[in-house]
Design a protein around this motif. Structure first.
Motif, mmCIF file in Angstrom:
data_model
loop_
_atom_site.group_PDB
_atom_site.id
_atom_site.type_symbol
_atom_site.label_atom_id
_atom_site.label_comp_id
_atom_site.label_asym_id
_atom_site.label_seq_id
_atom_site.Cartn_x
_atom_site.Cartn_y
_atom_site.Cartn_z
ATOM 1 N N GLU A 197 0.835 -1.207 0.000
ATOM 2 C CA GLU A 197 0.000 0.000 0.000
ATOM 3 C C GLU A 197 0.868 1.255 0.000
ATOM 4 N N LEU A 201 0.869 4.074 -3.000
ATOM 5 C CA LEU A 201 0.572 5.481 -2.740
ATOM 6 C C LEU A 201 1.718 6.384 -3.181
ATOM 7 N N GLN A 204 1.709 7.515 -6.812
ATOM 8 C CA GLN A 204 0.695 8.466 -7.285
ATOM 9 C C GLN A 204 1.243 9.888 -7.356
#
Length: 204
Positions: A197, A201, A204
Motif C-alpha cells: 500500500e 501510494l 501516485q
C-alpha cells in the motif's frame, strides 16, 4: 444368539465413537511460548504484551511460574507480532515509599508467531535474552545493516516489519527493491500488505 448380540453391541459402539469423533472440534494452530526465568521464584507472574505499532490487534496474557517453568499459549492475529515478555515491578510515588502502579520493568522483545517459541532468561537482565529473531536483531543490529538483514531473511515476517520501520527514512526505490526480495508468504502478510500500500501510494 449371544454372539449376535455381542456383534451388534460392538457395531453400536463403533457408530457411537465415530459420531463423537466427527463432533470433536478441530484445534486452531497457535503459539506456545515456554521457558524459564532464572532467579524468579515460583508464583512469579510472567506477562506478554503487544508492542507492535504495525499490528494493533489486542494481545495480552499472563501466567505464573510453576516448578521453575512457565508456558503461555494463544493465537497471534495477523501471522506475527512484536511483543514484550517479562515481569512487572512497582513504580513508586515521589516519596519513594508508596506504590503508584505496576508495569513491565524487566522484559525482552519477542517476535511472536503461531508456533512453539522457547524463552530462557535471567531476572534483572531479561533484555539480554537471545535466541529469538527480534532479540538478536535489537541486540546486534544497526540501522546500516537492515538492508543486508532483509536480504538474508526474505522468508521471515520480521523482515517485512523491519522494512516497514525503515520505509519512512529510506528512498522509495530502496524500499521497492527490498520488497521484491520478500517471499510471497511474507508479501501476503499484514506487514507485506502495508508495504504494498505504501509503494502504491508513493507512485501516485
Amino acid at each position: 444368539m449371544n454372539k449376535l448380540k455381542h456383534a451388534l453391541w460392538l457395531a453400536s459402539l463403533a457408530v457411537l465413537f465415530s459420531a463423537c469423533a466427527a463432533q470433536k472440534p478441530v484445534s486452531r494452530a497457535g503459539y506456545t511460548l515456554h521457558g524459564s526465568i532464572a532467579g524468579a521464584t515460583d508464583s512469579t507472574w510472567v506477562y506478554i504484551l503487544n508492542q507492535d505499532k504495525f499490528n494493533s490487534a489486542p494481545l495480552s496474557d499472563s501466567t505464573q511460574i510453576r516448578k521453575g517453568k512457565f508456558i503461555l499459549t494463544g493465537t497471534v492475529p495477523n501471522e506475527a507480532m512484536l511483543v514484550f515478555v517479562g515481569i512487572k515491578g512497582p513504580v513508586y510515588a515521589a516519596d519513594g515509599k508508596n506504590v503508584q502502579r505496576y508495569r513491565l520493568t524487566d522484559a525482552a522483545p519477542v517476535w511472536l508467531e503461531n508456533k512453539v517459541i522457547p524463552f530462557d532468561g535471567t531476572k534483572g537482565s531479561l533484555y539480554k535474552t537471545s535466541g529469538n529473531i527480534a532479540q538478536d536483531y535489537f541486540r546486534n543490529n544497526q540501522a546500516a545493516d537492515d538492508a543486508a538483514f532483509i536480504q538474508r531473511n526474505p522468508d521471515e515476517y520480521f523482515s517485512a516489519y523491519v522494512l516497514n520501520v525503515r520505509k519512512e527514512t529510506w528512498s522509495r526505490d530502496q524500499v521497492a527493491e527490498l520488497y521484491t526480495l520478500l517471499s510471497q508468504k511474507v508479501k501476503d502478510s499484514l506487514y507485506g500488505r502495508q508495504l504494498a500500500e505504501f509503494l502504491a501510494l508513493s507512485d501516485q
